[in-house]
Design a protein around this motif. Structure first.
Motif, PDB file in Angstrom:
ATOM      1  N   ASP A  36      22.564  -6.520   5.994  1.00 49.27           N
ATOM      2  CA  ASP A  36      23.819  -6.978   6.865  1.00 49.27           C
ATOM      3  C   ASP A  36      23.944  -8.201   7.218  1.00 49.27           C
ATOM      4  O   ASP A  36      24.911  -8.715   7.324  1.00 49.27           O
ATOM      5  N   LEU A  37      22.646  -8.883   7.372  1.00 50.88           N
ATOM      6  CA  LEU A  37      22.838 -10.294   7.741  1.00 50.88           C
ATOM      7  C   LEU A  37      23.093 -11.046   6.497  1.00 50.88           C
ATOM      8  O   LEU A  37      24.194 -12.172   6.694  1.00 50.88           O
ATOM      9  N   LYS A  38      22.895 -10.649   5.251  1.00 51.02           N
ATOM     10  CA  LYS A  38      23.287 -11.520   4.194  1.00 51.02           C
ATOM     11  C   LYS A  38      24.933 -11.116   4.068  1.00 51.02           C
ATOM     12  O   LYS A  38      25.461 -12.230   3.391  1.00 51.02           O
ATOM     13  N   ARG A  39      25.224  -9.982   4.158  1.00 48.03           N
ATOM     14  CA  ARG A  39      26.929  -9.856   3.922  1.00 48.03           C
ATOM     15  C   ARG A  39      27.628 -10.460   5.148  1.00 48.03           C
ATOM     16  O   ARG A  39      28.914 -10.152   5.072  1.00 48.03           O
ATOM     17  N   GLY A  40      27.095 -10.599   6.038  1.00 45.74           N
ATOM     18  CA  GLY A  40      27.868 -11.091   7.443  1.00 45.74           C
ATOM     19  C   GLY A  40      28.349 -10.022   8.355  1.00 45.74           C
ATOM     20  O   GLY A  40      29.123 -10.191   9.240  1.00 45.74           O
ATOM     21  N   LYS A  41      27.670  -8.798   8.134  1.00 42.00           N
ATOM     22  CA  LYS A  41      27.937  -7.660   8.866  1.00 42.00           C
ATOM     23  C   LYS A  41      27.357  -7.774  10.149  1.00 42.00           C
ATOM     24  O   LYS A  41      27.699  -7.139  11.211  1.00 42.00           O
ATOM     25  N   ARG A  42      26.209  -8.506  10.143  1.00 44.62           N
ATOM     26  CA  ARG A  42      25.480  -8.723  11.536  1.00 44.62           C
ATOM     27  C   ARG A  42      25.145 -10.090  11.647  1.00 44.62           C
ATOM     28  O   ARG A  42      25.042 -11.183  11.022  1.00 44.62           O
ATOM     29  N   LYS A  43      25.316 -10.666  12.897  1.00 47.45           N
ATOM     30  CA  LYS A  43      25.057 -12.038  13.073  1.00 47.45           C
ATOM     31  C   LYS A  43      23.584 -12.406  13.497  1.00 47.45           C
ATOM     32  O   LYS A  43      22.915 -11.568  14.410  1.00 47.45           O
ATOM     33  N   ILE A  44      23.125 -13.650  12.961  1.00 48.29           N
ATOM     34  CA  ILE A  44      21.723 -14.050  13.354  1.00 48.29           C
ATOM     35  C   ILE A  44      21.590 -13.966  14.995  1.00 48.29           C
ATOM     36  O   ILE A  44      20.445 -13.628  15.267  1.00 48.29           O
ATOM     37  N   GLU A  45      22.607 -14.462  15.451  1.00 46.37           N
ATOM     38  CA  GLU A  45      22.598 -14.753  16.952  1.00 46.37           C
ATOM     39  C   GLU A  45      22.231 -13.392  17.761  1.00 46.37           C
ATOM     40  O   GLU A  45      21.827 -13.496  18.799  1.00 46.37           O
ATOM     41  N   ASN A  46      22.343 -12.302  17.046  1.00 46.34           N
ATOM     42  CA  ASN A  46      22.280 -10.917  17.770  1.00 46.34           C
ATOM     43  C   ASN A  46      20.966 -10.255  17.402  1.00 46.34           C
ATOM     44  O   ASN A  46      20.980  -9.230  18.021  1.00 46.34           O
ATOM     45  N   LEU A  47      20.185 -10.972  16.692  1.00 48.80           N
ATOM     46  CA  LEU A  47      18.771 -10.319  16.310  1.00 48.80           C
ATOM     47  C   LEU A  47      17.871 -10.414  17.585  1.00 48.80           C
ATOM     48  O   LEU A  47      18.020 -11.320  18.615  1.00 48.80           O
ATOM     49  N   SER A  48      16.977  -9.463  17.524  1.00 50.80           N
ATOM     50  CA  SER A  48      16.015  -9.495  18.562  1.00 50.80           C
ATOM     51  C   SER A  48      15.158 -10.777  18.451  1.00 50.80           C
ATOM     52  O   SER A  48      14.822 -11.403  17.159  1.00 50.80           O
ATOM     53  N   ILE A  49      14.574 -11.481  19.307  1.00 51.82           N
ATOM     54  CA  ILE A  49      13.645 -12.267  19.301  1.00 51.82           C
ATOM     55  C   ILE A  49      12.404 -12.116  18.440  1.00 51.82           C
ATOM     56  O   ILE A  49      12.036 -12.932  17.507  1.00 51.82           O
ATOM     57  N   ALA A  50      11.944 -10.834  18.419  1.00 56.68           N
ATOM     58  CA  ALA A  50      10.896 -10.359  17.615  1.00 56.68           C
ATOM     59  C   ALA A  50      11.478 -10.697  16.110  1.00 56.68           C
ATOM     60  O   ALA A  50      10.251 -10.921  15.252  1.00 56.68           O
ATOM     61  N   VAL A  51      12.435  -9.943  15.679  1.00 53.79           N
ATOM     62  CA  VAL A  51      12.805 -10.176  14.655  1.00 53.79           C
ATOM     63  C   VAL A  51      13.179 -11.471  13.990  1.00 53.79           C
ATOM     64  O   VAL A  51      12.904 -11.884  12.926  1.00 53.79           O
ATOM     65  N   GLY A  52      13.898 -12.074  14.710  1.00 54.73           N
ATOM     66  CA  GLY A  52      14.159 -13.753  14.675  1.00 54.73           C
ATOM     67  C   GLY A  52      12.979 -14.459  14.344  1.00 54.73           C
ATOM     68  O   GLY A  52      12.871 -15.195  13.229  1.00 54.73           O
ATOM     69  N   ALA A  53      11.943 -14.099  15.013  1.00 57.59           N
ATOM     70  CA  ALA A  53      10.856 -14.863  14.914  1.00 57.59           C
ATOM     71  C   ALA A  53      10.249 -14.489  13.660  1.00 57.59           C
ATOM     72  O   ALA A  53       9.547 -15.469  12.880  1.00 57.59           O
ATOM     73  N   LYS A  54      10.054 -13.291  13.082  1.00 56.21           N
ATOM     74  CA  LYS A  54       9.147 -12.913  12.087  1.00 56.21           C
ATOM     75  C   LYS A  54      10.073 -13.540  10.777  1.00 56.21           C
ATOM     76  O   LYS A  54       9.435 -14.132   9.904  1.00 56.21           O
ATOM     77  N   LEU A  55      11.344 -13.529  10.830  1.00 51.76           N
ATOM     78  CA  LEU A  55      12.409 -14.302   9.762  1.00 51.76           C
ATOM     79  C   LEU A  55      11.853 -15.730   9.860  1.00 51.76           C
ATOM     80  O   LEU A  55      11.644 -16.084   8.505  1.00 51.76           O
ATOM     81  N   THR A  56      11.912 -16.475  10.968  1.00 52.94           N
ATOM     82  CA  THR A  56      11.427 -17.797  10.940  1.00 52.94           C
ATOM     83  C   THR A  56      10.348 -18.171  10.653  1.00 52.94           C
ATOM     84  O   THR A  56      10.034 -19.056   9.805  1.00 52.94           O
ATOM     85  N   GLU A  57       9.099 -17.208  10.684  1.00 54.52           N
ATOM     86  CA  GLU A  57       7.947 -17.539  10.341  1.00 54.52           C
ATOM     87  C   GLU A  57       7.684 -17.511   8.768  1.00 54.52           C
ATOM     88  O   GLU A  57       7.214 -18.202   8.200  1.00 54.52           O
ATOM     89  N   LEU A  58       8.342 -16.587   8.192  1.00 50.77           N
ATOM     90  CA  LEU A  58       8.557 -16.493   6.797  1.00 50.77           C
ATOM     91  C   LEU A  58       9.258 -17.606   6.191  1.00 50.77           C
ATOM     92  O   LEU A  58       8.728 -18.087   5.209  1.00 50.77           O
ATOM     93  N   ALA A  59      10.310 -18.019   6.657  1.00 55.01           N
ATOM     94  CA  ALA A  59      11.029 -19.100   6.169  1.00 55.01           C
ATOM     95  C   ALA A  59      10.094 -20.447   6.256  1.00 55.01           C
ATOM     96  O   ALA A  59      10.238 -21.202   5.373  1.00 55.01           O
ATOM     97  N   ILE A  60       9.411 -20.755   7.433  1.00 58.24           N
ATOM     98  CA  ILE A  60       8.405 -21.870   7.512  1.00 58.24           C
ATOM     99  C   ILE A  60       7.598 -21.821   6.429  1.00 58.24           C
ATOM    100  O   ILE A  60       7.222 -22.691   5.785  1.00 58.24           O
ATOM    101  N   LYS A  61       6.821 -20.633   6.044  1.00 57.09           N
ATOM    102  CA  LYS A  61       5.835 -20.448   5.073  1.00 57.09           C
ATOM    103  C   LYS A  61       6.451 -20.687   3.747  1.00 57.09           C
ATOM    104  O   LYS A  61       5.796 -21.420   2.893  1.00 57.09           O
ATOM    105  N   GLU A  62       7.486 -20.102   3.545  1.00 54.37           N
ATOM    106  CA  GLU A  62       8.084 -20.256   2.194  1.00 54.37           C
ATOM    107  C   GLU A  62       8.579 -21.762   2.018  1.00 54.37           C
ATOM    108  O   GLU A  62       8.334 -22.338   0.705  1.00 54.37           O
TER     109      GLU A  62
END
Length: 68
Positions: A36-62
């Motif tokens: 949903d995020l990739k297709r634009g059906k869901r906005k990054i700004e509407n993620l929970s902090i927990a989910v946003g943090a998990k995705l951010t941590e993986l992005a930093i690692k990668e």
């Protein structure tokens, strides 16, 4: 205490460079949410902090891995 934050720029980079399956396997975020995020059906700004943090941590690692 560990500081937790979500970075929309890093999350966008992650979504552009990795498959939903890969992201799911490394974060436990559901593939449907990632799709949903990739297709634009869901906005990054509407993620929970927990989910946003998990995705951010993986992005930093990668990003660190790809720069080596």
């Amino acid at each position: 205490m560990k500081q937790v934050y979500a970075d929309s720029t890093k999350i966008k980079w992650l979504l552009e460079n990795f498959t939903p399956y890969y992201i799911h396997k490394h974060t436990s975020v559901s593939q449907s949410n990632i799709n949903d995020l990739k297709r634009g059906k869901r906005k990054i700004e509407n993620l929970s902090i927990a989910v946003g943090a998990k995705l951010t941590e993986l992005a930093i690692k990668e990003q660190e891995t790809t720069q080596e």
